[in-house]
Write a protein that holds these residues in place. Structure first.
Motif, PDB file in Angstrom:
ATOM      1  N   TYR A  51      -6.529  12.021  67.185  1.00 46.68           N
ATOM      2  CA  TYR A  51      -4.817  11.312  66.122  1.00 46.68           C
ATOM      3  C   TYR A  51      -3.866  12.043  67.432  1.00 46.68           C
ATOM      4  CZ  TYR A  51      -1.090   8.732  64.858  1.00 46.68           C
ATOM      5  OH  TYR A  51      -0.679   7.763  64.286  1.00 46.68           O
ATOM      6  N   ASP A  52      -3.515  11.213  68.697  1.00 43.70           N
ATOM      7  CA  ASP A  52      -1.765  11.810  68.552  1.00 43.70           C
ATOM      8  C   ASP A  52      -0.765  11.098  67.931  1.00 43.70           C
ATOM      9  OD1 ASP A  52       0.780  11.075  70.546  1.00 43.70           O
ATOM     10  OD2 ASP A  52      -0.359  12.209  71.986  1.00 43.70           O
ATOM     11  N   ARG A  53      -0.298  12.003  67.178  1.00 37.72           N
ATOM     12  CA  ARG A  53       0.945  11.488  66.842  1.00 37.72           C
ATOM     13  C   ARG A  53       2.195  11.191  67.588  1.00 37.72           C
ATOM     14  NH1 ARG A  53       1.329  16.197  61.740  1.00 37.72           N
ATOM     15  NH2 ARG A  53      -1.697  16.335  61.367  1.00 37.72           N
ATOM     16  N   LYS A  54       2.284  11.795  68.312  1.00 36.61           N
ATOM     17  CA  LYS A  54       3.750  10.878  68.931  1.00 36.61           C
ATOM     18  C   LYS A  54       3.453   9.311  69.601  1.00 36.61           C
ATOM     19  CE  LYS A  54       5.953  15.178  70.579  1.00 36.61           C
ATOM     20  NZ  LYS A  54       5.945  16.413  71.659  1.00 36.61           N
ATOM     21  N   ALA A  55       1.877   9.376  70.033  1.00 41.42           N
ATOM     22  CA  ALA A  55       1.885   7.907  70.815  1.00 41.42           C
ATOM     23  C   ALA A  55       1.177   7.241  69.810  1.00 41.42           C
ATOM     24  CB  ALA A  55       0.918   8.930  71.545  1.00 41.42           C
ATOM     25  N   GLN A  56       1.403   7.889  68.217  1.00 41.01           N
ATOM     26  CA  GLN A  56       0.293   7.079  67.453  1.00 41.01           C
ATOM     27  C   GLN A  56      -0.984   6.498  67.953  1.00 41.01           C
ATOM     28  OE1 GLN A  56       3.203   4.947  65.335  1.00 41.01           O
ATOM     29  NE2 GLN A  56       4.295   6.188  64.076  1.00 41.01           N
ATOM     30  N   GLU A  57      -1.732   6.633  68.800  1.00 44.39           N
ATOM     31  CA  GLU A  57      -2.970   6.860  68.856  1.00 44.39           C
ATOM     32  C   GLU A  57      -3.851   7.386  68.912  1.00 44.39           C
ATOM     33  OE1 GLU A  57      -1.646   4.282  72.368  1.00 44.39           O
ATOM     34  OE2 GLU A  57      -1.893   6.318  73.603  1.00 44.39           O
ATOM     35  N   PHE A  58      -5.494   6.503  68.998  1.00 44.11           N
ATOM     36  CA  PHE A  58      -6.272   7.599  69.769  1.00 44.11           C
ATOM     37  C   PHE A  58      -7.142   8.026  71.256  1.00 44.11           C
ATOM     38  CE2 PHE A  58      -6.745   6.213  65.344  1.00 44.11           C
ATOM     39  CZ  PHE A  58      -6.812   6.827  64.190  1.00 44.11           C
TER      40      PHE A  58
END
Length: 194
Positions: A51-58
């Motif tokens: 999970y990429d916290r900045k982009a808010q996507e997996f």
């Protein structure tokens, strides 16, 4: 009148598609006070997702610019993190493995922790919460404590330990200990964001 309606519908559609769930900051416990897990890697996968916290996507996890693929057996359960927790240098969520049927990345599950598998990787302690779904109908393992798990599925502990020790060839991972559900509860509290 029609152009205004069309414009409103288009704006609504754009707003709805731009809304993303901030999985990292979901509550650690659901409204019914059950521990929550966010799944990143489905059971049976070899491709590692994160999970990429900045982009808010997996996204696909990378290692030296290449997709990280487990060159060992596939994941033995659904792997992810406990929301609103932070561990390690990068501040990732506390890792969790949920033993259940395969679920898709982004699934948020209510779970019951059985315990913690403690490892040491490159000199740093690494706790991994081992859990089952809170709903009995979703469980593939009939246990809600580490003692029951060890009694009913003695080989499963060995399989999980060996999988985590051997799944990354480049990491120097050692088994430290199994800890029970009470220890798991304390670790979860320890790593919760305030």
């Amino acid at each position: 009148m029609k152009p205004i309606l069309y414009t409103l519908l288009l704006c609504s559609a754009i707003l709805l598609t731009s809304c993303k769930t901030d999985y990292a900051n979901l509550p650690t416990y659901s409204g019914s006070r059950q521990l929550q897990a966010v799944i990143e890697v489905p059971a049976g996968n070899n491709l590692q997702l994160k999970y990429d916290r900045k982009a808010q996507e997996f996204v696909k996890a990378k290692n030296a610019g290449k997709d990280r693929v487990t060159e060992f057996l596939p994941y033995p359960g659904n792997y992810g993190f406990i929301p609103s927790t932070e561990v390690g240098k990068e501040g990732d969520g506390l890792p969790i493995l949920v033993m259940a049927e395969r679920v898709e990345p982004g699934t948020v599950m209510e779970v019951v922790p059985l315990g913690i598998l403690q490892l040491e990787t490159d000199g740093e302690l690494q706790p991994i919460v081992i859990a089952v779904p809170a709903r009995p109908s979703e469980r593939t393992v009939d246990a809600t404590t580490l003692t029951a798990f060890a009694t009913k599925y003695p080989a499963a502990q060995t399989i999980l330990k060996e999988w985590f020790v051997n799944q990354n060839k480049t990491a120097k991972t050692k088994f430290v200990a199994w800890r029970d559900e009470h220890f798991a509860d304390k670790e979860i509290q320890r790593w919760m964001k305030l």
